[in-house]
Design an enzyme around this catalytic site. Structure first.
Site, PDB file in Angstrom:
ATOM      1  N   LYS A 181       0.860  -1.166   0.000  1.00 27.15           N
ATOM      2  CA  LYS A 181       0.000   0.000   0.000  1.00 27.15           C
ATOM      3  C   LYS A 181       0.906   1.227   0.000  1.00 27.15           C
ATOM      4  O   LYS A 181       1.487   1.585   1.022  1.00 27.15           O
ATOM      5  CB  LYS A 181      -0.903   0.045   1.232  1.00 27.15           C
ATOM      6  CG  LYS A 181      -1.997   1.137   1.122  1.00 27.15           C
ATOM      7  CD  LYS A 181      -2.378   1.717   2.468  1.00 27.15           C
ATOM      8  CE  LYS A 181      -1.509   2.858   2.888  1.00 27.15           C
ATOM      9  NZ  LYS A 181      -1.593   4.076   2.007  1.00 27.15           N
ATOM     10  N   CYS A 288      13.631  10.381   7.654  1.00 29.47           N
ATOM     11  CA  CYS A 288      13.655   9.879   9.029  1.00 29.47           C
ATOM     12  C   CYS A 288      15.034   9.969   9.650  1.00 29.47           C
ATOM     13  O   CYS A 288      15.164  10.129  10.861  1.00 29.47           O
ATOM     14  CB  CYS A 288      13.180   8.422   9.066  1.00 29.47           C
ATOM     15  SG  CYS A 288      11.455   8.188   8.615  1.00 29.47           S
TER      16      CYS A 288
END
Length: 517
Positions: A181, A288
């Site tokens: 996804k 990140c």
């Protein structure tokens, strides 16, 4: 106009794993540089995801019958196709995220390198091997690796090429199917790579892309797959981990970070300035593992701060599909809002802006200047919370020990960086930092691009690792097959059972004198 053409989007949309995609409601996909709709994407449902998983299970049975070397041939071909189609892949990454082309190129190279690494080393890692058994000579033990089944990947918008496929290639080499996804902002990056995987020879239903809301399609992934790989926020990761735990399936995640850099008194200041700029503002700070906290020894803090602020102020921002920009836009209005809110909150509470600090609507709707703050204190939002944007704070420190203490004073533990006067000094600092990766003389790329080494976080920055052997074996179920020969565990031919049982403890104790025991 965006570089990707309408024909390009139509071609990729035919790869979506939704049966009646043309009849579905859609959502717009924006060009990040302009905020203008450049395509739409069908909105998938939980039922679409479940269908994709069912089909992947069927395809996975045949795929698992291939040897790791045969699977590696597909990934090797895929790596070459990524290199060959680099320009087109950079275009779509820029279009969907707004990142500067240099960082789109970084993604393309990473995808190709990761696929090549696992294609080259994976078959050996997955090879069946023998280990010492309980009774040498009488117990034969082999260890083999079985695939888990169907892996669910929930990938983010910030690195939509790398994080859609770098985990998937390891899962595929291990013999699994993959259902992904992608983030709703960046679905076509995942589809662009799916196209190349199919061209490389991967069965189409083995790697299925199902776009849709996280609360629907993402939840269905956790409910139906055999292992979940997630990249995103720590809060969402904790929720997904809890849900996976209820099903007793494996879960791995790379999550948030409030990453520090330490610059010691003897560091090369000019090198540290350039390294810090790359570490803080790559992908507009939406990474990140990017740096948001700079701890600089007071002996050099004034010089470093002046040079760093001047360097950042001179960075080129632009909406361009070439290599002339140092930094592109952010990916969405929400990211710009967060960066602006963090800066305004800090300034209202006494922080100073040394560079940047403003929206740049003249360049595009999602542009925000690379920003340097000082005098940041713990009551300010940006002190401890991840901005995930182009905002960094400088903290002068009295000593290296103070810098290490402050660097570790966080719930996060993803990445860290060190610039020091010597390799020995830098490594001594690195060994004391609580972070999954530590880069010396670099912000993040040295560790990230070393695909043979594990990558992941401590604390609330992650669970498990990607890259290296760990990043491959997590997608397997290790199986031990032990064969007992000649003599039994409880008795041996020709020896009374009572005698055999009596001498067994002494024999076991004597095994410690054998090599490797």
């Amino acid at each position: 106009m965006p570089k990707p053409t309408p024909e390009y989007f139509r071609r990729l949309s035919g790869l979506i794993a939704i049966d009646d995609a043309d009849a579905r409601p859609t959502r717009p996909v924006l060009e990040a540089f302009s905020g203008v709709e450049m395509a739409t994407i069908p909105i998938g449902t939980a039922e679409d995801l479940e269908t994709a998983v069912s089909r992947a299970r069927v395809a996975q049975e045949g795929w698992a019958q291939r040897t790791p070397a045969q699977r590696a041939e597909v990934l090797s071909a895929f790596s070459e196709l990524v290199h060959r189609n680099a320009a087109e892949l950079m275009d779509i990454a820029q279009a969907e995220t707004g990142k500067a082309r240099i960082y789109a190129q970084e993604e393309v190279i990473d995808v190709a390198l990761t696929a090549r690494y696992y294609a080259t080393t994976g078959p050996k890692t997955l090879a069946e091997h023998k280990v010492r058994g309980m009774l040498p000579g009488a117990t034969s033990v082999r260890v083999r690796y079985q695939p888990k089944g169907v892996i669910g990947v929930i990938s983010p918008w910030n690195y939509p090429l790398t994080l859609a496929v770098s985990d998937a290639v390891a899962a595929l080499l291990a013999g699994n199917g993959v259902v992904i996804k992608p983030d709703s902002q960046t679905p076509y990056c995942a589809l662009a790579l799916a196209e190349l995987l199919y061209e490389a020879g991967l069965p189409r239903e083995l790697f299925a892309v199902v776009p849709g809301p996280g609360g629907v399609v993402g939840q269905a992934i956790v409910a139906t797959t055999d292992y979940v790989m997630f990249t995103g926020s720590s809060a969402t990761g904790a929720t997904l981990a809890e849900q996976a735990g209820r099903r007793l399936i494996g879960f791995s995640a790379e999550l948030g970070g409030k990453n520090p850099m330490i610059v010691s008194a003897k560091a090369d200041i000019d090198r540290a300035v350039e390294g810090a700029a790359r570490a803080c503002f790559s992908n507009s700070g939406q990474l990140c593992i990017s740096i948001e906290r700079l701890y600089v020894d007071k002996a050099i803090a004034d010089e470093f701060t002046a040079k760093f602020s001047a360097f950042v102020s001179a960075m080129t921002l632009d909406a361009t599909y070439d290599f002339t920009a140092d930094m592109g836009s952010l990916a969405s209005a929400a990211q710009v809002d967060t960066a602006e809110e963090h800066v305004k909150d800090a300034v209202a509470k006494g922080a100073k802006v040394l560079a940047g600090g403003r929206r740049r609507a003249d360049l595009g709707p999602f542009f925000f200047e690379p920003t340097v703050l000082t005098d940041v204190t713990d009551e300010m939002t940006c002190y401890a919370e991840e901005t995930f944007g182009p905002v960094v704070s400088i903290y002068p420190v009295d000593s290296t020990d103070e810098a290490i203490k402050l660097a570790n004073a966080t719930r996060y533990g993803l990445n860290a960086s060190v610039f020091a006067g010597s390799s020995s000094e830098a490594n001594a600092i690195a060994d004391q930092l609580r972070a999954g990766t530590v880069n010396i003389n670099e912000g993040y790329a040295a560790a990230w691009a070393s695909t043979a080494a594990p990558m992941g976080g401590m604390g609330i920055s992650g669970v498990g690792r990607r890259h290296g052997e760990e990043g491959l074996l997590k997608y397997t179920e290790p199986q031990t097959v032990a064969e007992q020969r000649f003599i039994g565990i409880d008795r041996a031919p020709g020896i009374p059972k009572g005698v055999y049982r009596a001498v067994t403890p002494y024999a076991i104790r004597a095994l410690k004198y054998l090599p490797g025991r």
